[in-house]
Write an enzyme that holds these catalytic residues in place. Structure first.
Site, PDB file in Angstrom:
ATOM      1  NE  ARG A  67      -2.715   0.618   3.445  1.00 50.63           N
ATOM      2  CZ  ARG A  67      -1.950   0.930   4.500  1.00 50.63           C
ATOM      3  NH1 ARG A  67      -1.252   2.043   4.514  1.00 50.63           N
ATOM      4  NH2 ARG A  67      -1.881   0.126   5.541  1.00 50.63           N
ATOM      5  CE1 TYR A 119     -16.622  10.142 -16.236  1.00 49.01           C
ATOM      6  CE2 TYR A 119     -16.241  10.261 -13.879  1.00 49.01           C
ATOM      7  CZ  TYR A 119     -16.530   9.528 -15.006  1.00 49.01           C
ATOM      8  OH  TYR A 119     -16.733   8.180 -14.902  1.00 49.01           O
ATOM      9  CG  ASP A 191      -9.946  15.150 -15.278  1.00 49.28           C
ATOM     10  OD1 ASP A 191      -9.306  14.610 -16.210  1.00 49.28           O
ATOM     11  OD2 ASP A 191     -10.902  14.587 -14.702  1.00 49.28           O
ATOM     12  CE  LYS A 216     -12.831   6.963 -18.444  1.00 50.12           C
ATOM     13  NZ  LYS A 216     -13.173   8.249 -17.858  1.00 50.12           N
TER      14      LYS A 216
HETATM   15  C1  LIG Z   1     -13.508   8.644 -16.556  1.00 51.42           C
HETATM   16  C2  LIG Z   1     -13.161   9.983 -16.045  1.00 51.42           C
HETATM   17  C3  LIG Z   1     -12.899  10.200 -14.697  1.00 51.42           C
HETATM   18  C4  LIG Z   1     -13.032   9.105 -13.665  1.00 51.42           C
HETATM   19  O1  LIG Z   1     -12.096   8.094 -13.854  1.00 51.42           O
HETATM   20  P1  LIG Z   1     -12.353   6.569 -13.438  1.00 51.42           P
HETATM   21  O2  LIG Z   1     -11.069   5.918 -13.822  1.00 51.42           O
HETATM   22  O3  LIG Z   1     -13.529   6.095 -14.211  1.00 51.42           O
HETATM   23  O4  LIG Z   1     -12.621   6.566 -11.976  1.00 51.42           O
HETATM   24  C5  LIG Z   1     -12.534  11.466 -14.301  1.00 51.42           C
HETATM   25  N1  LIG Z   1     -12.443  12.482 -15.179  1.00 51.42           N
HETATM   26  C6  LIG Z   1     -12.691  12.309 -16.485  1.00 51.42           C
HETATM   27  C7  LIG Z   1     -12.590  13.466 -17.409  1.00 51.42           C
HETATM   28  C8  LIG Z   1     -13.068  11.063 -16.968  1.00 51.42           C
HETATM   29  O5  LIG Z   1     -13.344  10.908 -18.268  1.00 51.42           O
END
Ligand SMILES: *Cc1c(COP(=O)(O)O)cnc(C)c1O
Length: 398
Positions: A67, A119, A191, A216
């Site tokens: 961890r 998101y 982000d 992604k």
């Molecule tokens: C998918 C996504 C998230 C969240 O990510 P996860 O891996 O699904 O928890 C956050 N921000 C954006 C822009 C996303 O497309």
């Protein structure tokens, strides 16, 4: 307890002190290679272990408990820090686990200024969970830089934006927001899921912290859930490292390896996905059943010029609106190649209906205000043959 971030015996000289410094594409292709000096394993070993035996009393190999730190995860974290140009990188079990940990920087009564239309899961985490712990939130139109300035108050601690807001693809003025954050003494959190370091490095623009859903583009194959945070300063790296261990939402070694594997082809995938996205967007524009297409890569899209000022690419996600709601159901039902599925950024093209899926937790009023109509579709374009994707859309729209 871990004292400092471990630095395993790795061959990083090439990237740390190499002359000339390798370019991003090279860094990506060699993500995680030649890290194990003991065996020379080209690919990073998957250290599937919970704990590490100590050489002697009061001694440590640099790893104590997975961890706190795991060698496979550490390679991914170092690679991401290098790609983003940050002082530290951290890998989490998901993008939202990464955000949860970042929000651990704040306390009750702190105020965050957040770009709206982001998101859906981010908004849910902020409004439904962290608001209950006393985090105050103001949502502002993505592109209205002046509004961010007037929203800043004495308890404001951070501005949170997405590099490209989703699903309507607006772009914030990141350099202006970085200057504003610096001046006001608040953090700028970006982000960067939609662009990745290959196209945008917010830390170089003055942002303090970057979040990625590695589920992604970074992992890129629709087969991993993972999150990454990189930070600009050593001070923030210490705080994030502490929170990562304290909250414990870490990425498992096998998943860390899969993200490293994905990174190797990121440049190639993104180039192909962007080319495909542009071709599909241009074709969609000419269809009578399509009333609007948003893709920042289209030269006359409202996000094109703002983005071109600070990013090197436009992504591979586009949004389009069809002429009536009944067509949405027909289209989804008829598509054969393009899967009707949440997520984006992978090699396979995916289509979603944001009003029913990613943004279903917003009220209808909120969705209307943000332009997330029932006739809006979001398409993440993969690496397939563009002609095949267009043919699939053509038969489904007919
Ligand atoms: C998918 C996504 C998230 C969240 O990510 P996860 O891996 O699904 O928890 C956050 N921000 C954006 C822009 C996303 O497309």
């Amino acid at each position: 307890m871990r004292s400092s971030r471990p630095d395993p015996n790795t061959q990083d000289a090439l990237f740390e002190s190499g002359e000339p410094r390798p370019r991003l594409t090279t860094l990506l292709a060699q993500a995680g290679t030649r890290q194990d000096t003991r065996t020379g394993a080209l690919s990073t070993p998957i250290h599937q272990t919970a704990t590490f035996a100590h050489p002697g009393l009061g001694q440590s190999t640099g790893f104590d408990y997975s961890r706190s730190a795991n060698p496979t995860r550490a390679v991914l974290e170092r690679t991401m820090a290098r790609l983003d140009g940050g002082a530290g990188g951290f890998a989490f079990a998901s993008g939202l686990a990464a955000l949860t940990t970042v929000l651990g920087l704040f306390e009750a009564g702190d105020h965050l200024v957040v770009a709206e239309g982001g998101y859906g899961g981010t908004q849910r985490l902020l409004d439904q969970v962290f608001a209950r712990f006393g985090l105050a939130l103001s949502y502002l139109p993505v592109t209205d830089t002046l509004a961010y300035r007037s929203a800043l108050g004495p308890r404001t601690r951070a501005i949170l934006v997405e590099a490209i807001a989703n699903p309507c693809l607006q772009v914030p003025d990141l350099p202006a927001l970085a200057a504003l954050a610096r001046e006001a003494g608040v953090l700028l959190l970006v982000d960067n899921t939609f662009l990745t370091p290959y196209w945008l490095r917010p830390l170089e623009l003055g942002a303090d912290l970057v979040l990625h859903s590695a589920s992604k583009f970074l992992a890129g194959h629709n087969d991993v859930i993972a999150g990454i945070v990189t930070v600009r300063t050593a001070e923030l790296a210490d705080r994030l490292g502490y929170l990562q261990n304290a909250l414990g939402a870490v990425l498992a070694p096998q998943e860390a390896w899969l993200v490293l594997r994905g990174l190797k082809t990121l440049a190639l995938r993104l180039e192909r996905q962007q080319t495909n996205a542009l071709a599909v967007a241009q074709w969609l524009r000419r269809q009578p059943a399509v009333v609007q297409v948003r893709y920042p890569g289209l030269p006359d899209d409202p996000s094109h010029r703002p983005l071109a000022r600070f990013a090197e690419g436009f992504g591979a996600v586009l949004a389009f609106e069809v002429d009536d709601a009944a067509r949405v159901e027909r289209l989804i039902g008829r598509l054969r190649l393009i899967a009707y599925a949440e997520s984006l950024g992978g090699v396979e093209s995916l289509i979603t209906v944001p009003a029913l899926q990613t943004h279903a937790n917003l009220t209808r009023e909120e969705r209307d205000r943000l332009g997330i109509r029932d006739t809006l579709l979001r398409l993440s374009v993969g690496i397939e043959d563009a002609g095949d994707l267009i043919a699939d859309l053509a038969q489904a729209l007919a």
